[in-house]
Design an enzyme around this catalytic site. Structure first.
Site, PDB file in Angstrom:
ATOM      1  N   HIS A  45      -4.365  -0.498   5.882  1.00 21.77           N
ATOM      2  CA  HIS A  45      -3.884   0.310   7.012  1.00 21.77           C
ATOM      3  C   HIS A  45      -4.794   0.250   8.237  1.00 21.77           C
ATOM      4  O   HIS A  45      -5.315   1.266   8.687  1.00 21.77           O
ATOM      5  CB  HIS A  45      -3.619   1.763   6.589  1.00 21.77           C
ATOM      6  CG  HIS A  45      -4.661   2.396   5.690  1.00 21.77           C
ATOM      7  ND1 HIS A  45      -6.005   2.358   5.955  1.00 21.77           N
ATOM      8  CD2 HIS A  45      -4.525   3.082   4.521  1.00 21.77           C
ATOM      9  CE1 HIS A  45      -6.638   3.005   5.004  1.00 21.77           C
ATOM     10  NE2 HIS A  45      -5.776   3.441   4.120  1.00 21.77           N
ATOM     11  N   HIS A  75       1.553   5.449  -1.679  1.00 19.75           N
ATOM     12  CA  HIS A  75       1.211   6.638  -2.473  1.00 19.75           C
ATOM     13  C   HIS A  75       2.497   7.205  -3.062  1.00 19.75           C
ATOM     14  O   HIS A  75       3.408   7.577  -2.315  1.00 19.75           O
ATOM     15  CB  HIS A  75       0.545   7.703  -1.597  1.00 19.75           C
ATOM     16  CG  HIS A  75      -0.720   7.214  -0.977  1.00 19.75           C
ATOM     17  ND1 HIS A  75      -1.952   7.360  -1.586  1.00 19.75           N
ATOM     18  CD2 HIS A  75      -0.952   6.540   0.170  1.00 19.75           C
ATOM     19  CE1 HIS A  75      -2.882   6.809  -0.816  1.00 19.75           C
ATOM     20  NE2 HIS A  75      -2.302   6.294   0.254  1.00 19.75           N
ATOM     21  N   HIS A 104       3.269  14.600   1.759  1.00 19.04           N
ATOM     22  CA  HIS A 104       2.694  15.928   1.487  1.00 19.04           C
ATOM     23  C   HIS A 104       3.798  16.920   1.803  1.00 19.04           C
ATOM     24  O   HIS A 104       4.562  16.729   2.763  1.00 19.04           O
ATOM     25  CB  HIS A 104       1.505  16.223   2.410  1.00 19.04           C
ATOM     26  CG  HIS A 104       0.301  15.365   2.156  1.00 19.04           C
ATOM     27  ND1 HIS A 104      -0.639  15.684   1.199  1.00 19.04           N
ATOM     28  CD2 HIS A 104      -0.114  14.219   2.728  1.00 19.04           C
ATOM     29  CE1 HIS A 104      -1.595  14.750   1.205  1.00 19.04           C
ATOM     30  NE2 HIS A 104      -1.297  13.850   2.116  1.00 19.04           N
ATOM     31  N   ASP A 154       1.594   2.649   3.460  1.00 16.12           N
ATOM     32  CA  ASP A 154       0.748   3.841   3.309  1.00 16.12           C
ATOM     33  C   ASP A 154       1.600   5.114   3.360  1.00 16.12           C
ATOM     34  O   ASP A 154       1.137   6.155   3.819  1.00 16.12           O
ATOM     35  CB  ASP A 154      -0.363   3.877   4.374  1.00 16.12           C
ATOM     36  CG  ASP A 154      -1.442   4.909   4.030  1.00 16.12           C
ATOM     37  OD1 ASP A 154      -1.549   5.301   2.856  1.00 16.12           O
ATOM     38  OD2 ASP A 154      -2.169   5.326   4.954  1.00 16.12           O
ATOM     39  N   ALA A 177      -3.549  14.888   5.670  1.00 14.47           N
ATOM     40  CA  ALA A 177      -3.306  13.590   6.306  1.00 14.47           C
ATOM     41  C   ALA A 177      -2.295  12.794   5.501  1.00 14.47           C
ATOM     42  O   ALA A 177      -2.419  12.696   4.280  1.00 14.47           O
ATOM     43  CB  ALA A 177      -4.620  12.817   6.384  1.00 14.47           C
ATOM     44  N   HIS A 216     -10.314   1.320   1.840  1.00 10.34           N
ATOM     45  CA  HIS A 216     -10.106   2.336   2.884  1.00 10.34           C
ATOM     46  C   HIS A 216     -11.325   2.226   3.800  1.00 10.34           C
ATOM     47  O   HIS A 216     -12.413   2.680   3.441  1.00 10.34           O
ATOM     48  CB  HIS A 216      -9.985   3.749   2.291  1.00 10.34           C
ATOM     49  CG  HIS A 216      -9.682   4.777   3.335  1.00 10.34           C
ATOM     50  ND1 HIS A 216      -8.456   5.391   3.459  1.00 10.34           N
ATOM     51  CD2 HIS A 216     -10.436   5.256   4.352  1.00 10.34           C
ATOM     52  CE1 HIS A 216      -8.476   6.215   4.495  1.00 10.34           C
ATOM     53  NE2 HIS A 216      -9.674   6.159   5.055  1.00 10.34           N
ATOM     54  N   LYS A 274      -9.223  -0.095  -5.813  1.00  7.92           N
ATOM     55  CA  LYS A 274      -9.217   0.574  -4.518  1.00  7.92           C
ATOM     56  C   LYS A 274     -10.556   1.253  -4.264  1.00  7.92           C
ATOM     57  O   LYS A 274     -11.039   2.020  -5.097  1.00  7.92           O
ATOM     58  CB  LYS A 274      -8.097   1.633  -4.491  1.00  7.92           C
ATOM     59  CG  LYS A 274      -8.013   2.410  -3.182  1.00  7.92           C
ATOM     60  CD  LYS A 274      -7.609   1.534  -2.002  1.00  7.92           C
ATOM     61  CE  LYS A 274      -7.780   2.236  -0.666  1.00  7.92           C
ATOM     62  NZ  LYS A 274      -6.680   3.093  -0.293  1.00  7.92           N
ATOM     63  N   HIS A 300       0.865  -1.208   0.000  1.00  9.14           N
ATOM     64  CA  HIS A 300       0.000   0.000   0.000  1.00  9.14           C
ATOM     65  C   HIS A 300       0.884   1.235   0.000  1.00  9.14           C
ATOM     66  O   HIS A 300       1.542   1.554   0.991  1.00  9.14           O
ATOM     67  CB  HIS A 300      -0.905   0.020   1.239  1.00  9.14           C
ATOM     68  CG  HIS A 300      -1.847   1.195   1.261  1.00  9.14           C
ATOM     69  ND1 HIS A 300      -3.203   1.053   1.363  1.00  9.14           N
ATOM     70  CD2 HIS A 300      -1.631   2.529   1.180  1.00  9.14           C
ATOM     71  CE1 HIS A 300      -3.784   2.243   1.348  1.00  9.14           C
ATOM     72  NE2 HIS A 300      -2.841   3.164   1.243  1.00  9.14           N
TER      73      HIS A 300
HETATM   74  C1  NCD Z   1      -3.340   9.244   2.085  1.00  6.63           C
HETATM   75  C2  NCD Z   1      -2.909  10.301   1.070  1.00  6.63           C
HETATM   76  O1  NCD Z   1      -2.403  11.354   1.472  1.00  6.63           O
HETATM   77  O2  NCD Z   1      -3.072  10.062  -0.127  1.00  6.63           O
HETATM   78  N1  NCD Z   1      -3.297   9.835   3.396  1.00  6.63           N
HETATM   79  C3  NCD Z   1      -3.201   9.159   4.568  1.00  6.63           C
HETATM   80  O3  NCD Z   1      -3.293   9.802   5.618  1.00  6.63           O
HETATM   81  N2  NCD Z   1      -3.008   7.864   4.603  1.00  6.63           N
HETATM   82  C4  NCD Z   1      -4.682   8.707   1.730  1.00  6.63           C
HETATM   83  C5  NCD Z   1      -5.084   7.480   2.515  1.00  6.63           C
HETATM   84  O4  NCD Z   1      -4.510   6.413   2.351  1.00  6.63           O
HETATM   85  O5  NCD Z   1      -5.998   7.599   3.327  1.00  6.63           O
HETATM   86 ZN    ZN Z   2      -3.218   5.154   1.677  1.00  8.51          ZN
END
Ligand code: NCD
Ligand code: ZN
Length: 345
Positions: free
Chosen positions: A175, A16, A252, A248, A264, A137, A100, A14
């Protein structure tokens, strides 16, 4: 005391990776640690077609460079109106590994997510038929549900009934953050599994809120009270194959985290394996790391295990306070801390 630890090369189930300059910055961190990763589709616009996923996969390959054998595994972002034929064709063509599910409004870039799970019944039926995994999610979005209860309520209201309607559907609850999810997955049949992040094994809501609000500890699902973290820690010590690694890692920019309305996401990619190793050692179950990181995931997905290995050595790792390349200013998980283990390059 063990000084080195060699395990089968792990995968991240998992992740991003974002796009553009951010992708170029963050992808190499993951490629250094993992052979494969399930790449989340919550871009703007979301990845909903085979063409978009194939093009994104090329951008990821370009970002890690020709010398890396990193393999991005792509996912389709489910919307109310996504075409079941497109999803199935993408799976059969080897472009999509899974779909997803973001409940609309649950998290970063989830506005195009599913507003009512019954709207995607035709897609879920098709996925169950062809053995395509659904990655979830697991949080409800109702304003009347407290954010700390959103995962538990999702199990009761959404996931439980959905699994009853689609008993053959393969599901990864992503997660997980609660004892309730651990119990739910343990009690479910062989078609349900869960990923656990490095950070949810280490932080609870006190780490985020005591002594000041710490935006770099904020992610979704949000860290819960300590007893839930303890349940996650406990389950990984058992070596239960239904639970496996999914970072996860969700970068950012620092200004977007340190803000009146902070985003988040915890950026753990640079230190993911080291963080898991730190936790497994604390739990006196380092021998369980390989199964969790490198074997349970591929077995659940029906993919081959990696044949090569990675080695961690107990030489210590000083995690930088910031990763600021000019491309983006990021604060990694464990920023400014010293970890015991270091991945040998
Ligand atoms: C993730 C994101 O920023 O894309 N953020 C997070 O807090 N995990 C999205 C997600 O997996 O909820
Ligand atoms: Zn995620």
């Amino acid at each position: 005391m063990t000084e080195t630890l060699t395990i089968r090369r792990p995968d991240d189930w998992h992740l991003h990776l974002r796009d553009g300059e951010m992708l170029k910055l963050v992808a190499p961190y993951t490629a250094r640690q993992f052979k494969r990763a399930i790449v989340m589709p919550n871009l703007v616009p979301p990845v909903t077609t085979i063409a978009a996923a194939a093009a994104y996969r090329e951008r990821i390959r370009a970002a890690v460079g020709p010398d890396s054998d990193f393999e991005p595994l792509m996912t389709a972002y489910l919307t109310d109106t996504i075409d079941p034929d497109e999803v199935a064709k993408g799976f059969e063509d080897g472009v999509f590994t899974a779909c997803k599910l973001y409940p609309a409004g649950a998290t970063t870039n989830s506005d195009s997510g599913v507003t009512d799970i019954r709207k995607i019944d035709a897609v879920l039926a098709r996925m169950a038929e062809i053995g395509m995994p659904l990655l979830v999610h697991g949080e409800v979005v109702s304003a009347d549900i407290d954010i700390f209860d959103r995962e538990k309520v999702f199990l009761e209201r959404i996931l439980g009934p959905t699994l009853d309607r689609f008993p053959d559907l393969k599901v990864v609850l992503e997660h997980i953050t609660t004892a309730d999810s651990v119990e739910f997955v343990k009690a479910g049949g062989s078609k349900i599994a869960a990923t656990i992040t490095a950070h949810h094994l280490r932080i609870d809501r006190n780490d985020m809120l005591v002594g000041g609000i710490r935006p770099h500890m904020y992610c979704l699902p949000v860290a819960k009270r300590r007893q839930h973290k303890e349940a996650l820690r406990e389950i990984v010590t058992t070596g239960d194959p239904k639970f496996f690694l999914g970072t996860d890692s969700a970068p950012h920019e620092r200004h977007a985290k340190e803000s009146a309305c902070g985003c988040a996401g915890i950026f753990s990619a640079p230190v993911a394996l080291e963080s898991y190793a730190e936790t497994f050692e604390e739990l006196d179950c380092l021998e369980k790391l390989e199964g969790f990181a490198s074997e349970h995931g591929p077995r659940f997905y029906g993919l081959p295990l990696n044949e090569d290995t990675v080695t961690l050595e107990r030489s210590g790792l000083d995690v930088p306070a910031a990763i600021d390349s000019g491309r983006a200013d990021l604060t990694p998980f464990h920023a400014g801390e010293r970890l015991s283990w270091r991945l040998r390059s």
